[in-house]
Design a protein around this motif. Structure first.
Motif, mmCIF file in Angstrom:
data_model
loop_
_atom_site.group_PDB
_atom_site.id
_atom_site.type_symbol
_atom_site.label_atom_id
_atom_site.label_comp_id
_atom_site.label_asym_id
_atom_site.label_seq_id
_atom_site.Cartn_x
_atom_site.Cartn_y
_atom_site.Cartn_z
ATOM 1 N N LEU A 29 23.917 -26.030 -21.611
ATOM 2 C CA LEU A 29 24.309 -24.775 -20.986
ATOM 3 C C LEU A 29 24.816 -23.793 -22.026
ATOM 4 O O LEU A 29 25.882 -23.198 -21.894
ATOM 5 C CB LEU A 29 25.364 -25.035 -19.897
ATOM 6 N N GLU A 31 26.045 -24.355 -24.821
ATOM 7 C CA GLU A 31 27.183 -24.821 -25.595
ATOM 8 C C GLU A 31 26.760 -26.039 -26.406
ATOM 9 O O GLU A 31 26.159 -26.976 -25.883
ATOM 10 C CB GLU A 31 28.363 -25.178 -24.679
ATOM 11 N N HIS A 139 24.505 -29.417 -12.489
ATOM 12 C CA HIS A 139 24.812 -28.568 -13.642
ATOM 13 C C HIS A 139 26.154 -27.859 -13.476
ATOM 14 O O HIS A 139 26.845 -27.572 -14.444
ATOM 15 C CB HIS A 139 23.696 -27.536 -13.840
ATOM 16 N N ARG A 140 26.542 -27.567 -12.243
ATOM 17 C CA ARG A 140 27.821 -26.880 -12.019
ATOM 18 C C ARG A 140 28.993 -27.758 -12.419
ATOM 19 O O ARG A 140 29.998 -27.286 -12.964
ATOM 20 C CB ARG A 140 27.947 -26.475 -10.550
ATOM 21 N N ILE A 143 29.314 -28.347 -16.652
ATOM 22 C CA ILE A 143 29.994 -27.395 -17.520
ATOM 23 C C ILE A 143 31.510 -27.565 -17.422
ATOM 24 O O ILE A 143 32.242 -27.361 -18.392
ATOM 25 C CB ILE A 143 29.569 -25.940 -17.182
ATOM 26 N N ARG A 144 31.997 -27.968 -16.254
ATOM 27 C CA ARG A 144 33.438 -28.209 -16.098
ATOM 28 C C ARG A 144 33.856 -29.438 -16.906
ATOM 29 O O ARG A 144 34.935 -29.454 -17.507
ATOM 30 C CB ARG A 144 33.794 -28.365 -14.619
ATOM 31 N N LEU A 146 32.395 -30.469 -19.653
ATOM 32 C CA LEU A 146 32.338 -30.086 -21.063
ATOM 33 C C LEU A 146 33.588 -29.334 -21.498
ATOM 34 O O LEU A 146 34.245 -29.687 -22.480
ATOM 35 C CB LEU A 146 31.109 -29.210 -21.306
ATOM 36 N N ARG A 147 33.909 -28.297 -20.754
ATOM 37 C CA ARG A 147 35.027 -27.443 -21.167
ATOM 38 C C ARG A 147 36.373 -28.116 -20.915
ATOM 39 O O ARG A 147 37.303 -27.995 -21.719
ATOM 40 C CB ARG A 147 34.943 -26.102 -20.441
ATOM 41 N N LEU A 342 35.440 -20.032 -16.269
ATOM 42 C CA LEU A 342 34.357 -20.009 -15.277
ATOM 43 C C LEU A 342 34.671 -19.102 -14.094
ATOM 44 O O LEU A 342 34.043 -19.202 -13.044
ATOM 45 C CB LEU A 342 34.074 -21.431 -14.784
#
Length: 616
Positions: A29, A31, A139-140, A143-144, A146-147, A342
């Motif tokens: 994504l 990143e 995918h939603r 990203i959470r 990852l960050r 986000l």
């Protein structure tokens, strides 16, 4: 992994796993992972697997990588222990270790999102898209993860790290691997055939799909990409797994595995930081086992809860199933907060504190289960002999377990730098039984009380004339016996009485203390705002000149700020005239009274009302 000791146990159950086609991403994504893991593309491909139901006539290519479901508490995650890495057969916890950019160690790997043994959709109040697809990761959520992982790892919280992300091109379904459009269509058809007529359990976190949800489900599936996520962990074992052991031998097999990793982590940390004092746990020593669960984990997990609070993050599923067995936090896909970048709305201090309190209760309940099964040797007594739980069993208590929860709270408060006074008092008001245990621990370690108050006072706006010290607060609560379960005291009344007494005895010192605090804050603001200019002045004219300018700017701002503080003390606290008359000469409130004779009048006249509004 301890599977050799658990062959007949429901723990560490091996699932039938099959190879699936995937796309492997170098960036996720947009990143890039900050850690380059020592695997070749061919080695990564061995992890392109999913758990599936086995059929006699299936067309699957069975995987060489073993997927183990440690327990049902792991949902869509599997332990990966048997795989090829060079000449290493990864079967033991210390075969190899990875470190991230923050020098956190990861000993084990897991796969999340590859569970095709269950197929279906369910409505979720927590999942970013509003639906949870059983066994899969979207995918939603990715990203959470990852960050959130990077934020926690930077603070040295034991958590998961994303090692590699793969997008499945096909998934197992009814004995064959089907492409993703066909898999999604099956989810839609299944939901339409099983949907309930109307929404039920709307206030629950998870609920069945209703007919009215179908259009939103179709839209969400059309916008959703599924992923497999390979994660590094200190250990894949969760706190919940200990309570699911059938015998003490199974429990000790899990603990021996975890203790090995924790001990080596302690050793490696002491080698990196000379001031760090390692502590080791002997799984064959019952005292060490009890100490691990009632002292070590509460301290570690409380500290990690403090990091979540400081970051303004909510996990939303903070229970023993998501607590790593070393006190860490896993399954970050439900995490929310502005720090993730986000667009999430800020979480309130009360929401964060309620999650913290719920986590401590969940852990306390876990300890009672371990104690009742005989896994940890603590004394259980019937605290309220005439009261029973919903199953008719007597409600039990344990001093060690009650103290463990108090330790977790104290660890949280000692390390949290964003807990404000309102939240702190809210916690004590909701948890009155904790106060006695907390005060007892603070008597043993008075520095802890000082640190807690330092953290809390940092979040009091320095223009607020609050004069409640940690000692005053705790003594007042103790004197009013707020810790007694049968008579919780009214907090507002206590604080009101304290304010009157403090104004009577300490208003002069109070003003001086807050003046000093205000100057300190203003000085920091001046440095932050004019730091570049002050540095330039230092280079050109010397440090003494820069200090004079900085002090002048600070003093000017302090003079502007402290006058409204006096006004606030006079008008908001409104000490009566007879009290003001008792104050010594030179007391700021007396000085203000002499300057403003109308101070004791009700703030109804236009002049006084206007001043009061401006001061606040």
């Amino acid at each position: 992994m301890p599977k050799s000791n658990l062959e007949s146990s429901p723990l560490y159950r091996r699932e039938f796993s099959v190879r699936i086609p995937v796309r492997i991403y170098q960036e996720i994504l947009n990143e890039l992972p900050t850690v380059q893991w020592p695997f070749t593309d061919e080695q990564w491909e061995q992890f392109a697997v999913a758990a599936a139901k086995s059929y006699d006539d299936n067309s699957f290519l069975e995987s060489l990588v073993a997927l183990y479901r440690i327990s049902n508490a792991h949902g869509r995650s599997f332990d990966i222990s048997d795989f090829e890495y060079g000449s290493v057969d990864k079967q033991q916890p210390l075969d190899f270790v990875f470190s991230d950019e923050f020098w956190n160690d990861f000993w084990e790997m897991s796969l999340k999102g590859g569970d095709a043994t269950q197929v279906g959709a369910i409505c979720s109040k927590v999942e970013p898209g509003g639906f949870r697809y059983k066994g899969l990761l979207t995918h939603r959520s990715l990203i959470r993860c990852l960050r959130g992982s990077k934020l926690l790892r930077r603070a040295h919280v034991s958590t998961e790290i994303v090692m590699k992300v793969m997008e499945p091109i096909g998934l197992p379904l009814a004995g064959e691997v089907v492409d993703i459009p066909r898999y999604k269509q099956f989810l839609i058809d299944q939901a339409m055939s099983t949907a309930v007529p109307e929404v039920i359990n709307a206030d629950h976190e998870l609920r069945p799909v209703a007919k009215s949800d179908i259009p939103a489900l179709i839209k969400d599936l059309d916008e959703t990409t599924f992923f497999l996520m390979l994660r590094g962990m200190t250990t894949n074992i969760r706190m919940k797994d200990f309570s699911l052991a059938s015998t003490k031998d199974e429990f000790l097999a899990l603990f021996r595995h975890v203790a090995t990793i924790v001990n080596f982590t302690q050793l490696r940390t002491s080698q990196r930081y000379s001031e760090f004092q390692p502590y080791f746990f002997n799984p064959d020593d019952e005292d060490d086992v009890v100490s691990y669960f009632t002292t070590h984990i509460p301290q570690v997990f409380g500290c990690h809860l403090a990091v979540l609070s400081d970051l303004g993050l909510l996990h939303q599923y903070l229970n023993p199933s998501n607590m790593i067995a070393d006190g860490g936090i896993a399954d970050l896909d439900s995490m929310k907060g502005p720090a993730l970048g986000l667009g999430d709305q800020p979480n309130t201090n009360v929401d964060i504190l309620l999650e913290t309190m719920n986590a401590t209760h969940c852990y306390q309940d876990l300890l009672y289960v371990l104690a009742q099964k005989g896994f940890i040797e603590v004394e259980l007594t019937s605290k309220w002999p005439r009261q029973n739980d919903s199953d008719g069993n007597p409600i039990l208590s344990s001093d060690e377990i009650d103290t463990a929860r108090a330790i977790m709270y104290l660890s949280y408060l000692t390390n949290c730098h964003t807990t404000d006074l309102e939240s702190f008092c809210f916690m004590l008001r909701v948890e009155p039984l904790l106060l006695a245990e907390m005060m007892a621990l603070m008597e043993i370690n008075p520095e802890m009380a000082d640190q807690i108050w330092t953290n809390v006072s940092q979040n009091i706006p320095w223009f607020e004339p609050l004069a409640i010290t940690a000692e005053d607060l705790l003594k007042e609560f103790a004197q009013t016996k707020v810790s007694q379960a049968d008579r919780p005291s009214d907090f507002e009344t206590i604080v009101g009485q304290m304010m009157i007494e403090i104004i009577r005895t300490r208003s002069g010192a109070l003003f001086t203390e807050y003046q000093e605090y205000a100057i300190k804050q203003i000085s920091l603001e001046v440095i932050m705002k004019y730091g570049d200019e002050l540095s330039e002045i230092t280079q050109k004219f010397g440090e003494d000149v820069a200090d004079v300018i900085q002090n002048f700017m600070t003093a000017q701002e302090a003079e502007r700020i402290m006058q409204p503080l006096l006004m606030k003390m006079a008008f908001v606290l409104r000490p009566p005239a007879e009290l003001l008359a008792q104050l010594p000469e030179g007391n700021p409130l007396r000085v203000l009274q002499e300057l403003l004779p109308a101070v004791n009048q009700p703030p109804t006249s236009p002049a006084i009302s206007s001043s009061a509004e401006n001061s606040s």
